[in-house]
Design a protein around this motif. Structure first.
Motif, PDB file in Angstrom:
ATOM      1  N   LEU A   1       0.798  -1.234   0.000  1.00 46.96           N
ATOM      2  CA  LEU A   1       0.000   0.000   0.000  1.00 46.96           C
ATOM      3  C   LEU A   1       0.831   1.285   0.000  1.00 46.96           C
ATOM      4  N   PRO A   2       2.028   1.318   0.628  1.00 45.26           N
ATOM      5  CA  PRO A   2       2.817   2.549   0.500  1.00 45.26           C
ATOM      6  C   PRO A   2       3.195   2.876  -0.945  1.00 45.26           C
ATOM      7  N   ARG A   3       3.086   1.904  -1.852  1.00 43.71           N
ATOM      8  CA  ARG A   3       3.406   2.143  -3.258  1.00 43.71           C
ATOM      9  C   ARG A   3       2.177   2.539  -4.086  1.00 43.71           C
TER      10      ARG A   3
ATOM     11  N   ASP B   1       8.939   9.663   6.065  1.00 42.82           N
ATOM     12  CA  ASP B   1       8.601   8.746   4.967  1.00 42.82           C
ATOM     13  C   ASP B   1       8.696   7.274   5.402  1.00 42.82           C
ATOM     14  N   VAL B   2       8.743   7.059   6.687  1.00 39.32           N
ATOM     15  CA  VAL B   2       8.748   5.694   7.222  1.00 39.32           C
ATOM     16  C   VAL B   2       7.445   5.496   7.986  1.00 39.32           C
ATOM     17  N   GLN B   3       6.753   4.384   7.718  1.00 43.19           N
ATOM     18  CA  GLN B   3       5.485   4.105   8.395  1.00 43.19           C
ATOM     19  C   GLN B   3       5.684   3.047   9.463  1.00 43.19           C
ATOM     20  N   VAL B   4       5.073   3.267  10.600  1.00 46.10           N
ATOM     21  CA  VAL B   4       5.047   2.224  11.625  1.00 46.10           C
ATOM     22  C   VAL B   4       3.609   1.729  11.717  1.00 46.10           C
TER      23      VAL B   4
ATOM     24  N   ALA C   1       9.474   1.165   4.974  1.00 44.28           N
ATOM     25  CA  ALA C   1      10.157   2.328   4.404  1.00 44.28           C
ATOM     26  C   ALA C   1      10.157   2.224   2.891  1.00 44.28           C
ATOM     27  N   THR C   2       9.992   3.367   2.237  1.00 42.50           N
ATOM     28  CA  THR C   2      10.091   3.398   0.782  1.00 42.50           C
ATOM     29  C   THR C   2      11.376   4.114   0.394  1.00 42.50           C
ATOM     30  N   GLY C   3      11.816   3.885  -0.847  1.00 42.55           N
ATOM     31  CA  GLY C   3      13.012   4.539  -1.355  1.00 42.55           C
ATOM     32  C   GLY C   3      13.010   4.447  -2.866  1.00 42.55           C
TER      33      GLY C   3
ATOM     34  N   GLN D   1      18.051   0.868   3.558  1.00 39.88           N
ATOM     35  CA  GLN D   1      18.837   1.744   4.440  1.00 39.88           C
ATOM     36  C   GLN D   1      17.909   2.532   5.350  1.00 39.88           C
ATOM     37  N   ARG D   2      16.863   3.098   4.791  1.00 42.72           N
ATOM     38  CA  ARG D   2      15.922   3.883   5.600  1.00 42.72           C
ATOM     39  C   ARG D   2      15.258   3.011   6.651  1.00 42.72           C
ATOM     40  N   LEU D   3      14.852   1.829   6.221  1.00 43.29           N
ATOM     41  CA  LEU D   3      14.169   0.934   7.152  1.00 43.29           C
ATOM     42  C   LEU D   3      15.066   0.629   8.345  1.00 43.29           C
ATOM     43  N   TYR D   4      16.263   0.110   8.044  1.00 47.10           N
ATOM     44  CA  TYR D   4      17.095  -0.387   9.143  1.00 47.10           C
ATOM     45  C   TYR D   4      17.763   0.732   9.931  1.00 47.10           C
TER      46      TYR D   4
END
Ligand code: AMP
Ligand code: GLY
Length: 421
Positions: free
Chosen positions: A297-299, A357-360, A385-387, A395-398
């Motif tokens: 869904l983030p996409r 831009d990171v969803q929890v 996380a999206t990128g 990278q964003r996620l971790y």
């Protein structure tokens, strides 16, 4: 419009999060929801098993569209009940949902309509099943017919294991009536992908594909779980394969259900294996996947309300569903001990420190009497996380995951890693 989401996991939080972005939405409700859905919607304390209670609430609150998350209420006929009361609902009827709730039904349908899948035989008596397994090479897959909380498919590397699995289902009845019919199936090999499609019963529109990680530990070690992470898109399953799977699997399945007098409306989930002979079906589900939804869904660029309405109103062919080119990676933060036994009630801190831009997405969370967000389940959160590509998304996620904390949590660090190798 007033919208109602049924369920309480990470999938339902992701659905509520996306629906809440639609300018069409006046009020959003979730039953029973979690601490995350409470931030974007009003939670209603109604169990997903209380179908009349859910329908009463939908009538009382003048709900214009209800969206069903989990399979259990679909299996019980929630879509039939709502439609009988004149309530619009996104999700298949009980008869159409049998494509998930009975693996024997799904297999018979696939054989009858030549939809690619593993060869298999169905057994109802122990002696016949044992005879068959004794005369068959391993590896082999033994599956319970009915819903078994994701534990009903056993890939057996030895004949002893297969005989044991057949005994457990048909004689020890470890899955109860769900194991009264057993499928013994050819073992396929290849990478797995979840390909979901919106359908109004005629038009079939695939979502972007996603991969699911079922084992608890990195490198696919340890026991199975409800799902420890997901990412989209998988490089090995590009647009040409999506197109092929739509033509050979998704569209034929929707047509087959219509011809069998069980028209399907909602989202149809195909669990596929990409074999040397092309994509083959491992299973169908009658709903969105969890945790795939948190990475899909983030996409989605389109308004989810418009898409779901088009499905419910039978005019999916008139709209366009648009996706971003971004990559999305989601990992699940789980309680210490999960998927075994675990404690709950631990405070969760740092939820407001993640990047914008990171969803929890919350799964097993609740608020305690002091108003703190605390753990309330085995799978607690899915961080997504999206990128611009998978490297950036990872990278964003971790980088963000360690900012969130609760006692003893664990998560997989290798989601989408294979895309980088
Ligand atoms: P299912 O519940 O049918 O999706 O099966 C759960 C998991 O078992 C799948 O994700 C696969 O990893 C594995 N599996 C199921 N059926 C087969 C098969 N015919 N060959 C190989 N692996 C399978
Ligand atoms: N992620 C697997 C499922 O939703 O069934």
């Amino acid at each position: 419009m007033n919208i109602f989401v049924i369920g309480s996991g990470g999938r339902e939080h992701a659905l509520a999060w996306k629906l809440a972005q639609s300018p069409k939405v006046k009020k959003l409700f979730v039953a029973p929801g979690n601490a995350g859905t409470a931030a974007v919607a009003t939670n209603l304390p109604i169990a997903v098993s209380d179908l009349p209670g859910l329908a009463d609430a939908a009538q009382r609150l003048a709900i214009d569209l209800t969206v069903v998350g989990p399979e259990a209420p679909l299996a019980e006929g929630i879509a039939d009940l709502f439609r009988a009361r004149g309530l619009a609902i996104f999700g298949p009827t009980k008869a159409a949902a049998e494509i998930e709730t009975s693996k024997v039904f799904a297999k018979d349908l696939m054989f009858k309509y030549a939809i690619p899948c593993a060869r298999s035989r169905t057994f109802t008596t122990l002696a016949d099943a044992l005879d068959y397994v004794k005369g068959h090479a391993v590896p082999i897959v033994v599956k319970a017919d009915g819903l078994a909380a994701g534990k009903g498919a056993i890939v057996c590397q030895t004949r002893e294991q297969a005989l044991q699995a057949v005994h457990d289902m048909l004689s020890n009845r470890v899955f109860g009536p769900a194991g009264d019919r057993v499928l013994v199936e050819e073992c396929l090999s290849g990478p797995e992908v979840s390909l979901l499609a919106f359908t109004d019963g005629r038009t079939v529109v695939p979502l972007v594909p996603a991969c699911d990680y079922k084992r608890v530990g990195d490198g696919d070690q340890g026991p199975n779980t409800g799902g420890m992470g997901s990412y989209s898109p998988p490089g090995f399953f590009g647009p040409e394969l999506v197109h092929r799977a739509r033509e050979t699997i998704l569209e034929p399945a929707v047509q087959a259900l219509a011809r069998e007098g069980r028209p399907y409306s909602g989202v149809l989930y195909a669990g596929l294996m990409l074999t040397r002979d092309g994509p083959k079906v491992l299973e169908f589900n009658a709903r969105f996947g969890d945790p795939e939804t948190q990475a899909i869904l983030p996409r989605l660029k389109s308004d989810l309300v418009e898409v779901l309405l088009a499905v419910v109103q039978g005019r999916l062919g008139d709209i366009k569903v648009e996706w971003s080119e971004d990559a999305c990676v989601a990992t699940v933060l789980s309680s210490a001990g999960y998927p075994g036994s675990y404690q709950t009630g631990f405070p969760i801190v740092g939820l407001d420190t993640v990047d914008r831009d990171v969803q929890v997405f919350h799964a097993g969370t609740a608020r305690n009497e002091r108003g703190e967000v605390v753990t309330a389940g085995g799978r607690v959160l899915a961080v997504a996380a999206t990128g611009a590509d998978m490297v950036q998304a990872r990278q964003r996620l971790y980088a963000n995951v360690p900012r969130v904390h609760f006692q003893g949590y664990h998560y997989r660090r290798d989601i989408a890693l294979r895309e980088l190798l």
